[in-house]
Scaffold this active site. Structure first.
Site, PDB file in Angstrom:
ATOM      1  N   LYS A 182       0.837  -1.220   0.000  1.00 50.62           N
ATOM      2  CA  LYS A 182       0.000   0.000   0.000  1.00 50.62           C
ATOM      3  C   LYS A 182       0.864   1.259   0.000  1.00 50.62           C
ATOM      4  O   LYS A 182       0.620   2.178  -0.768  1.00 50.62           O
ATOM      5  CB  LYS A 182      -0.905   0.046   1.247  1.00 50.62           C
ATOM      6  CG  LYS A 182      -1.924  -1.054   1.330  1.00 50.62           C
ATOM      7  CD  LYS A 182      -2.879  -0.831   2.490  1.00 50.62           C
ATOM      8  CE  LYS A 182      -2.235  -0.834   3.836  1.00 50.62           C
ATOM      9  NZ  LYS A 182      -1.678  -2.125   4.287  1.00 50.62           N
ATOM     10  N   ARG A 208      -9.898   1.614   8.776  1.00 51.00           N
ATOM     11  CA  ARG A 208      -9.402   0.261   9.008  1.00 51.00           C
ATOM     12  C   ARG A 208     -10.530  -0.653   9.481  1.00 51.00           C
ATOM     13  O   ARG A 208     -10.343  -1.852   9.636  1.00 51.00           O
ATOM     14  CB  ARG A 208      -8.349   0.372  10.096  1.00 51.00           C
ATOM     15  CG  ARG A 208      -7.203  -0.574  10.080  1.00 51.00           C
ATOM     16  CD  ARG A 208      -6.037  -0.130   9.338  1.00 51.00           C
ATOM     17  NE  ARG A 208      -4.812  -0.739   9.737  1.00 51.00           N
ATOM     18  CZ  ARG A 208      -3.637  -0.235   9.391  1.00 51.00           C
ATOM     19  NH1 ARG A 208      -3.567   0.857   8.682  1.00 51.00           N
ATOM     20  NH2 ARG A 208      -2.536  -0.841   9.717  1.00 51.00           N
ATOM     21  N   ARG A 244      11.906  -5.287   4.521  1.00 52.88           N
ATOM     22  CA  ARG A 244      11.383  -3.921   4.444  1.00 52.88           C
ATOM     23  C   ARG A 244      12.156  -2.934   5.311  1.00 52.88           C
ATOM     24  O   ARG A 244      12.503  -3.224   6.444  1.00 52.88           O
ATOM     25  CB  ARG A 244       9.911  -3.948   4.871  1.00 52.88           C
ATOM     26  CG  ARG A 244       9.261  -2.587   4.835  1.00 52.88           C
ATOM     27  CD  ARG A 244       7.806  -2.692   4.566  1.00 52.88           C
ATOM     28  NE  ARG A 244       7.034  -2.939   5.773  1.00 52.88           N
ATOM     29  CZ  ARG A 244       5.720  -2.805   5.808  1.00 52.88           C
ATOM     30  NH1 ARG A 244       5.052  -2.457   4.725  1.00 52.88           N
ATOM     31  NH2 ARG A 244       5.058  -3.057   6.907  1.00 52.88           N
ATOM     32  N   ARG A 248      10.821  -1.299  10.940  1.00 51.72           N
ATOM     33  CA  ARG A 248       9.684  -1.092  11.841  1.00 51.72           C
ATOM     34  C   ARG A 248       9.681  -2.156  12.929  1.00 51.72           C
ATOM     35  O   ARG A 248       9.820  -3.337  12.629  1.00 51.72           O
ATOM     36  CB  ARG A 248       8.369  -1.152  11.039  1.00 51.72           C
ATOM     37  CG  ARG A 248       8.088   0.114  10.279  1.00 51.72           C
ATOM     38  CD  ARG A 248       6.901  -0.020   9.355  1.00 51.72           C
ATOM     39  NE  ARG A 248       5.676  -0.472  10.007  1.00 51.72           N
ATOM     40  CZ  ARG A 248       4.472  -0.411   9.446  1.00 51.72           C
ATOM     41  NH1 ARG A 248       4.339   0.110   8.226  1.00 51.72           N
ATOM     42  NH2 ARG A 248       3.419  -0.847  10.073  1.00 51.72           N
ATOM     43  N   ARG A 288      -0.661  -8.425  13.491  1.00 54.95           N
ATOM     44  CA  ARG A 288      -1.237  -7.401  12.597  1.00 54.95           C
ATOM     45  C   ARG A 288      -2.094  -8.064  11.515  1.00 54.95           C
ATOM     46  O   ARG A 288      -3.140  -7.550  11.129  1.00 54.95           O
ATOM     47  CB  ARG A 288      -0.122  -6.563  11.961  1.00 54.95           C
ATOM     48  CG  ARG A 288       0.523  -5.631  12.980  1.00 54.95           C
ATOM     49  CD  ARG A 288       1.830  -5.046  12.468  1.00 54.95           C
ATOM     50  NE  ARG A 288       1.675  -4.299  11.239  1.00 54.95           N
ATOM     51  CZ  ARG A 288       2.667  -4.109  10.370  1.00 54.95           C
ATOM     52  NH1 ARG A 288       3.866  -4.613  10.581  1.00 54.95           N
ATOM     53  NH2 ARG A 288       2.453  -3.419   9.281  1.00 54.95           N
TER      54      ARG A 288
END
Ligand code: AMP
Length: 216
Positions: free
Chosen positions: A13, A88, A123, A156, A167
Site C-alpha cells: 500500500k 481500518r 522492508r 519497523r 497485525r
C-alpha cells in the site's frame, strides 16, 4: 480524486501510494506514518501509542478519528487525497461518511501470505517521509539511506514476525469485514471498487492502477 487503498500489512500500500500521489498530485494520508512520528515525541500519548502499535493491535478509534479529522481539514486535501490504512474498520468508515467525506475509488491489494512474509523480511522505511524500501525488490540507491534526503532508514518494530502475525490477525478481524462491506455497498456509496493482484511486481501493479484511473 478521493481514493482509499486497502490490503493486508506488507501488501504494498505504501509503495503504491507514493506512486499514485506523485502521478496525480494528491496528498497521501497515512495514519500509520502520523503515528510513527508521534511516537518519536516523548509524551504520555506517545508511550501509549508505542505499546499498542508494537503489539500489533489497532489504535483506539477515537484517537485515530481525531488524527484523521485534523489532517483531512488541511488545505492540500481540497482537490483530493489518498487514504492509506484508513479507514481500518466499518466504524471508522461510517464516521468518515457522517463527516461528509466521500470517496471515488477503493483499491484493494490482494496478496498471498507467502509473498507478504517474503516482503516484510526485507522492508525498511524512512520515517519522516513514509517512503518504503525493500532490500530485495525495491532497494535504496545507497544502502541504509533514503534516496531523497540521505537520512537513515529504519526497520519497523512491528515488522518482527511475532508482531506481524498479530497485525495480520487484526486485518482479518477488522479490515476484511470493511472490505466486504465496501464491495457489497459500492453502489450505495457511489464508489468505484477494484481488486488488484498484489503478488505482481511493483511496476506491473503501477501499470494496472494507471489503467484503472485512465479507463474509469
Ligand atoms: P500502518 O503503517 O498503516 O501499517 O499502521 C501501523 C500501525 O498503526 C497499525 O498496526 C495500527 O496499530 C496503527 N494504525 C494505523 N492506522 C490505523 C487505523 N486506521 N486504525 C487503527 N490503528 C491504526
Amino acid at each position: 480524486m478521493r481514493i482509499i487503498i486497502l490490503g493486508p500489512p506488507g501488501s504494498g500500500k505504501g509503495t503504491q501510494s507514493k506512486f499514485i500521489t506523485e502521478k496525480y498530485g494528491i496528498p497521501q494520508i497515512s495514519i500509520g506514518n502520523v503515528l510513527r512520528k508521534l511516537i518519536k515525541l516523548d509524551c504520555k500519548l506517545s508511550k501509549k501509542l508505542k505499546l499498542i502499535i508494537n503489539s500489533g493491535k489497532l489504535v483506539d478509534d477515537d484517537i485515530i478519528i481525531k488524527i484523521f479529522e485534523k489532517r483531512i481539514k488541511k488545505k492540500d486535501c481540497s482537490k483530493g487525497f489518498l487514504l492509506d490504512g484508513f479507514p481500518r474498520n466499518i466504524m471508522q468508515l461510517k464516521n468518515m461518511l457522517n463527516a461528509k467525506i466521500y470517496i471515488d475509488y477503493v483499491l484493494v491489494l490482494s496478496i498471498s501470505d507467502k509473498t507478504i512474509i517474503k516482503r516484510i523480511s526485507y522492508r525498511q522505511i524512512h520515517i519522516p517521509s513514509g517512503r518504503v524500501y525493500n532490500l530485495k525488490y525495491n532497494p535504496p540507491k545507497c544502502e541504509g539511506k533514503d534516496d531523497i534526503t540521505g537520512e537513515k532508514l529504519s526497520i519497523r518494530k512491528d515488522d518482527v514476525k511475532e508482531v506481524f502475525y498479530k497485525r495480520l490477525l487484526e486485518f482479518n478481524k477488522h479490515t476484511l469485514p470493511l472490505i466486504k462491506h465496501l464491495n457489497k455497498n459500492k453502489n450505495i456509496y457511489n464508489i468505484k471498487y477494484f481488486t488488484i493482484d498484489g503478488n505482481q511486481s511493483i511496476k506491473d501493479i503501477n501499470y494496472k492502477i494507471s489503467n484503472i484511473f485512465n479507463e474509469n
